[in-house]
Design a protein around this motif. Sequence first.
Motif, PDB file in Angstrom:
ATOM      1  N   LYS A 186     -22.635 -54.192  26.414  1.00 38.14           N
ATOM      2  CA  LYS A 186     -23.257 -53.324  27.420  1.00 38.14           C
ATOM      3  C   LYS A 186     -22.339 -52.150  27.758  1.00 38.14           C
ATOM      4  O   LYS A 186     -22.770 -50.997  27.809  1.00 38.14           O
ATOM      5  CB  LYS A 186     -23.575 -54.143  28.680  1.00 38.14           C
ATOM      6  N   TYR A 187     -21.058 -52.442  27.982  1.00 39.74           N
ATOM      7  CA  TYR A 187     -20.104 -51.383  28.311  1.00 39.74           C
ATOM      8  C   TYR A 187     -19.898 -50.420  27.143  1.00 39.74           C
ATOM      9  O   TYR A 187     -19.722 -49.223  27.344  1.00 39.74           O
ATOM     10  CB  TYR A 187     -18.752 -51.968  28.739  1.00 39.74           C
ATOM     11  N   THR A 188     -19.909 -50.932  25.935  1.00 36.95           N
ATOM     12  CA  THR A 188     -19.740 -50.069  24.755  1.00 36.95           C
ATOM     13  C   THR A 188     -20.901 -49.089  24.645  1.00 36.95           C
ATOM     14  O   THR A 188     -20.694 -47.901  24.358  1.00 36.95           O
ATOM     15  CB  THR A 188     -19.635 -50.930  23.481  1.00 36.95           C
ATOM     16  N   GLU A 197     -22.990 -43.503  25.642  1.00 35.97           N
ATOM     17  CA  GLU A 197     -23.915 -42.620  26.362  1.00 35.97           C
ATOM     18  C   GLU A 197     -23.153 -41.592  27.193  1.00 35.97           C
ATOM     19  O   GLU A 197     -23.498 -40.409  27.202  1.00 35.97           O
ATOM     20  CB  GLU A 197     -24.840 -43.440  27.268  1.00 35.97           C
ATOM     21  N   ASN A 198     -22.125 -42.048  27.900  1.00 34.93           N
ATOM     22  CA  ASN A 198     -21.359 -41.142  28.750  1.00 34.93           C
ATOM     23  C   ASN A 198     -20.563 -40.123  27.936  1.00 34.93           C
ATOM     24  O   ASN A 198     -20.423 -38.972  28.348  1.00 34.93           O
ATOM     25  CB  ASN A 198     -20.439 -41.932  29.683  1.00 34.93           C
ATOM     26  N   GLU A 199     -20.059 -40.530  26.790  1.00 29.07           N
ATOM     27  CA  GLU A 199     -19.357 -39.575  25.924  1.00 29.07           C
ATOM     28  C   GLU A 199     -20.316 -38.519  25.402  1.00 29.07           C
ATOM     29  O   GLU A 199     -19.962 -37.343  25.287  1.00 29.07           O
ATOM     30  CB  GLU A 199     -18.658 -40.311  24.775  1.00 29.07           C
ATOM     31  N   ILE A 212     -15.127 -47.271  32.470  1.00 33.39           N
ATOM     32  CA  ILE A 212     -15.690 -48.110  31.409  1.00 33.39           C
ATOM     33  C   ILE A 212     -14.613 -48.473  30.393  1.00 33.39           C
ATOM     34  O   ILE A 212     -14.535 -49.622  29.941  1.00 33.39           O
ATOM     35  CB  ILE A 212     -16.894 -47.407  30.736  1.00 33.39           C
ATOM     36  N   SER A 213     -13.762 -47.513  30.054  1.00 36.66           N
ATOM     37  CA  SER A 213     -12.674 -47.785  29.101  1.00 36.66           C
ATOM     38  C   SER A 213     -11.725 -48.839  29.647  1.00 36.66           C
ATOM     39  O   SER A 213     -11.281 -49.738  28.911  1.00 36.66           O
ATOM     40  CB  SER A 213     -11.904 -46.499  28.791  1.00 36.66           C
ATOM     41  N   ALA A 214     -11.407 -48.755  30.936  1.00 31.46           N
ATOM     42  CA  ALA A 214     -10.530 -49.747  31.566  1.00 31.46           C
ATOM     43  C   ALA A 214     -11.190 -51.134  31.551  1.00 31.46           C
ATOM     44  O   ALA A 214     -10.518 -52.148  31.293  1.00 31.46           O
ATOM     45  CB  ALA A 214     -10.193 -49.338  32.995  1.00 31.46           C
ATOM     46  N   GLU A 215     -12.483 -51.174  31.819  1.00 27.39           N
ATOM     47  CA  GLU A 215     -13.207 -52.454  31.791  1.00 27.39           C
ATOM     48  C   GLU A 215     -13.201 -53.042  30.380  1.00 27.39           C
ATOM     49  O   GLU A 215     -13.047 -54.253  30.209  1.00 27.39           O
ATOM     50  CB  GLU A 215     -14.651 -52.279  32.282  1.00 27.39           C
ATOM     51  N   LEU A 216     -13.384 -52.196  29.377  1.00 25.14           N
ATOM     52  CA  LEU A 216     -13.360 -52.680  27.998  1.00 25.14           C
ATOM     53  C   LEU A 216     -11.990 -53.255  27.642  1.00 25.14           C
ATOM     54  O   LEU A 216     -11.894 -54.291  26.982  1.00 25.14           O
ATOM     55  CB  LEU A 216     -13.743 -51.559  27.023  1.00 25.14           C
TER      56      LEU A 216
END
Length: 130
Positions: free
Chosen positions: A37-39, A44-46, A88-92
């Motif tokens: 989901k985060y990926t 999308e955000n990128e 999101i990157s930190a969560e990943l």
Amino acid sequence: MSSTSAVRELQRELETKANDLSKLQKDIAKNHQIRKKYTIQLGENELVLKELNLLKDDANVYKLIGPVLVKQDLAEANANVRKRIDYISAELKRLDSALQDLEEKQNSKRDAILKLQQRIQSLQAGKAKV
């Protein structure tokens, strides 16, 4: 302690470890789902950031809030998307670390289960010889 009761005790221990392994596998599967989901959100955000970077400084940017489009400053929109990407990157990274830990625990449980199974088999083989 007779070998029969020892085998029963080892089988109970084996069952407990198997349940623990099953729980770990469910946790790993859940981690993979969340990570997926985060990926997707990161992608999308990128993409949104690339689109925002194509705009001129005086372009109108709108943000969908519920059923309403609200005008937003381009710099503010850009900053918000960058913050989201950072989050999101930190969560990943956190999920990767947790996944690595879960996989190590899973391998440890598997090894323990194998050793227990071998002990049970050797006890049963010893009993069969008697």
